[in-house]
Design an enzyme around this catalytic site. Sequence first.
Site, short mmCIF file in Angstrom:
data_model
loop_
_atom_site.label_atom_id
_atom_site.label_comp_id
_atom_site.label_asym_id
_atom_site.label_seq_id
_atom_site.Cartn_x
_atom_site.Cartn_y
_atom_site.Cartn_z
N GLU A 16 -2.68 5.07 2.57
CA GLU A 16 -2.54 3.66 2.19
C GLU A 16 -3.84 3.02 1.70
OE1 GLU A 16 -1.34 4.99 4.99
OE2 GLU A 16 0.83 4.68 4.93
N ASP B 46 0.79 -1.23 0.00
CA ASP B 46 0.00 0.00 0.00
C ASP B 46 0.81 1.27 0.00
OD1 ASP B 46 1.16 0.02 2.47
OD2 ASP B 46 -0.65 -0.49 3.57
N ARG C 52 0.65 8.56 9.19
CA ARG C 52 0.44 9.98 8.85
C ARG C 52 -0.83 10.54 9.49
NH1 ARG C 52 4.03 9.16 4.73
NH2 ARG C 52 4.83 11.00 3.69
N HIS D 38 4.09 5.48 13.37
CA HIS D 38 4.52 6.31 12.24
C HIS D 38 3.39 6.77 11.34
CE1 HIS D 38 3.85 3.34 9.06
NE2 HIS D 38 4.15 2.45 9.97
N GLU E 212 0.09 -9.08 -1.13
CA GLU E 212 -0.69 -8.51 -0.01
C GLU E 212 -1.86 -7.66 -0.57
OE1 GLU E 212 0.25 -5.34 3.16
OE2 GLU E 212 1.10 -7.15 4.04
N HIS F 42 10.78 5.82 14.55
CA HIS F 42 10.80 5.92 13.08
C HIS F 42 11.54 7.20 12.67
CE1 HIS F 42 9.22 6.30 8.99
NE2 HIS F 42 8.71 5.08 9.09
C1 UD1 Z 1 6.04 4.96 4.48
C2 UD1 Z 1 4.76 4.52 3.78
C3 UD1 Z 1 3.83 3.80 4.76
C4 UD1 Z 1 4.56 2.68 5.48
C5 UD1 Z 1 5.82 3.23 6.13
C6 UD1 Z 1 6.61 2.11 6.76
C7 UD1 Z 1 3.78 5.86 1.98
C8 UD1 Z 1 2.96 7.04 1.65
N1 UD1 Z 1 4.03 5.68 3.29
O1 UD1 Z 1 5.69 5.96 5.43
O2 UD1 Z 1 2.71 3.27 4.07
O3 UD1 Z 1 3.71 2.15 6.47
O4 UD1 Z 1 6.63 3.85 5.12
O5 UD1 Z 1 7.57 2.60 7.64
O6 UD1 Z 1 4.19 5.14 1.11
N2 UD1 Z 1 13.13 8.68 6.60
C9 UD1 Z 1 14.51 8.63 6.73
N3 UD1 Z 1 15.13 7.42 6.54
C10 UD1 Z 1 14.47 6.28 6.26
C11 UD1 Z 1 13.07 6.34 6.15
C12 UD1 Z 1 12.42 7.55 6.32
O7 UD1 Z 1 15.16 9.63 7.00
O8 UD1 Z 1 15.11 5.24 6.11
C13 UD1 Z 1 12.43 9.98 6.78
C14 UD1 Z 1 12.70 10.95 5.60
O9 UD1 Z 1 12.80 12.26 6.11
C15 UD1 Z 1 11.42 10.80 4.76
C16 UD1 Z 1 10.39 10.59 5.86
O10 UD1 Z 1 11.03 9.78 6.84
O11 UD1 Z 1 11.16 11.93 3.95
C17 UD1 Z 1 9.07 9.99 5.41
O12 UD1 Z 1 9.26 8.79 4.66
P1 UD1 Z 1 8.01 8.26 3.76
O13 UD1 Z 1 8.41 6.97 3.13
O14 UD1 Z 1 7.52 9.33 2.88
O15 UD1 Z 1 6.88 8.03 4.83
P2 UD1 Z 1 6.75 6.98 6.00
O16 UD1 Z 1 6.04 7.66 7.11
O17 UD1 Z 1 8.05 6.34 6.27
N1 UDP Z 2 10.50 -3.27 12.23
C1 UDP Z 2 11.90 -3.29 12.25
N2 UDP Z 2 12.54 -2.41 13.08
C2 UDP Z 2 11.88 -1.50 13.86
C3 UDP Z 2 10.46 -1.47 13.80
C4 UDP Z 2 9.80 -2.36 12.97
O1 UDP Z 2 12.52 -4.10 11.56
O2 UDP Z 2 12.54 -0.75 14.59
C5 UDP Z 2 9.79 -4.19 11.30
C6 UDP Z 2 8.63 -4.97 11.87
O3 UDP Z 2 9.05 -6.22 12.37
C7 UDP Z 2 7.70 -5.12 10.68
C8 UDP Z 2 7.97 -3.89 9.85
O4 UDP Z 2 9.22 -3.38 10.29
O5 UDP Z 2 8.03 -6.25 9.89
C9 UDP Z 2 6.87 -2.88 10.01
O6 UDP Z 2 7.25 -1.67 9.45
P1 UDP Z 2 6.49 -0.32 9.72
O7 UDP Z 2 5.81 -0.38 11.03
O8 UDP Z 2 7.47 0.77 9.50
O9 UDP Z 2 5.45 -0.26 8.52
P2 UDP Z 2 3.97 -0.85 8.30
O10 UDP Z 2 4.03 -2.32 8.52
O11 UDP Z 2 3.06 -0.14 9.23
O12 UDP Z 2 3.69 -0.48 6.88
#
Ligand code: UD1
Ligand code: UDP
Length: 369
Positions: free
Chosen positions: A131, A95, A214, A212, A117, A244
């Site tokens: 999502e 998603d 939104r 995390h 999924e 996160h």
């Molecule tokens: C994204 C996904 C969400 C998923 C989540 C898992 C979308 C819209 N959102 O949300 O569905 O559940 O990932 O964690 O696709 N950042 C870093 N380093 C990283 C990752 C993130 O610095 O390794 C920071 C950056 O500033 C980035 C921000 O987090 O711009 C947001 O990342 P983004 O992927 O847009 O949104 P998530 O909240 O991580």
């Molecule tokens: N996870 C991880 N390290 C962390 C937190 C979560 O490896 O510090 C793993 C967790 O076991 C799961 C996945 O990340 O498999 C979930 O990711 P997240 O919660 O970021 O995204 P979502 O599943 O909500 O899309």
Amino acid sequence: MKLLVCFGTRPEAIKMASLVHKFKESPSFEVRVCVTAQHRQMLDQVLDFFDIVPDYDLDIMKENQTLNELCGRIFLKIDEVMQNFKPDVVLVHGDTTTSTVCAWAAFHKNIKVGHVEAGLRTYNKFSPFPEELNRQLTSRICDYHFAPTSQSKVNLLNENIGSENILVTGNTVIDSLLWTAEKLNKGYENAAIIELKSLLNFDKKVILVTGHRRENFGEGFLSICKALAHLANNNDIEIVYPVHLNPQVQKPVMELLSGISNIHLIAPLDYPSFVWMMQKSYFIITDSGGVQEEAPSLGKPVLVTRETTERPEAVIEGTVVLVGTSSNKIIAAAQNLLDNTDDYEKMARAHNPYGDGKAASRIVEFLEN
Ligand code: UD1
Ligand code: UDP
């Protein structure tokens, strides 16, 4: 068959890892992996552990990226990859913005798309945001739908997707979880696990927290943090919270929770350390989709800080409870789990509504045929 597997965030990587390896074992496929790197550090942690070296890395993450920027950068860069490799099938997961944009880009190039999924729904387009709509759009685009549960298949059938194109597979997250849990049982340890052992007092009940979403930014996060502070200040417990990397999460969590001695704010854990931490925790407070699927297999109760879930199976079985973001509700539910052993035992029951560890094999077999 030329297969392009696309993903970009931590959870997609965890859930696609077993598939990448299974496809590579099969002589029927020429497999290439394309990461958008919508996440950078959190994606690389997973690629390292599962030993996956991407063939294409679009490297698009920017700090505090907006959804539209993200879409634009992925569309521009994925086009060239599809143009060069000319896959017969593109596989996307779940998603995220990465999955919907990659599916859409493949459709524009008349390439078939498989959705891993598929079929999770809340039918509330603002929860989870964005999502829920990403999932619905991806289902409209895709040709093959790999549904994790029979409920997700029913959702797709209700949207007039033909049953011949839907396969109930279980969730690949359980493939990765069982594989990793077995490695841990055989004594796997890394630096992060060693650090956790010295950081936390495991004679106390340890609550593991992640967050995390939104739709929880702002008020929601403030309220969740308030509840965590209250629980930490009023109980002899340990709270461990791998925060996160999204700045929208880092800021309120660091501001509101640092300085409380029994709340440990730490960097995101690599996957095996997180699984180890789930195993060691008393219960989990989270808004994560993946954690809601993993925790029931480990027999860990989960309080979900969301108003809706697209994963109703464990809620129906009673091992996951939706508490939303109200401080009072979170405190009441968590305090009850800490104090009431009978209620705790009812929730701490290992079961596997999301899979049996063989989802990847089913998907490979389906595409082979
Ligand atoms: C994204 C996904 C969400 C998923 C989540 C898992 C979308 C819209 N959102 O949300 O569905 O559940 O990932 O964690 O696709 N950042 C870093 N380093 C990283 C990752 C993130 O610095 O390794 C920071 C950056 O500033 C980035 C921000 O987090 O711009 C947001 O990342 P983004 O992927 O847009 O949104 P998530 O909240 O991580
Ligand atoms: N996870 C991880 N390290 C962390 C937190 C979560 O490896 O510090 C793993 C967790 O076991 C799961 C996945 O990340 O498999 C979930 O990711 P997240 O919660 O970021 O995204 P979502 O599943 O909500 O899309």
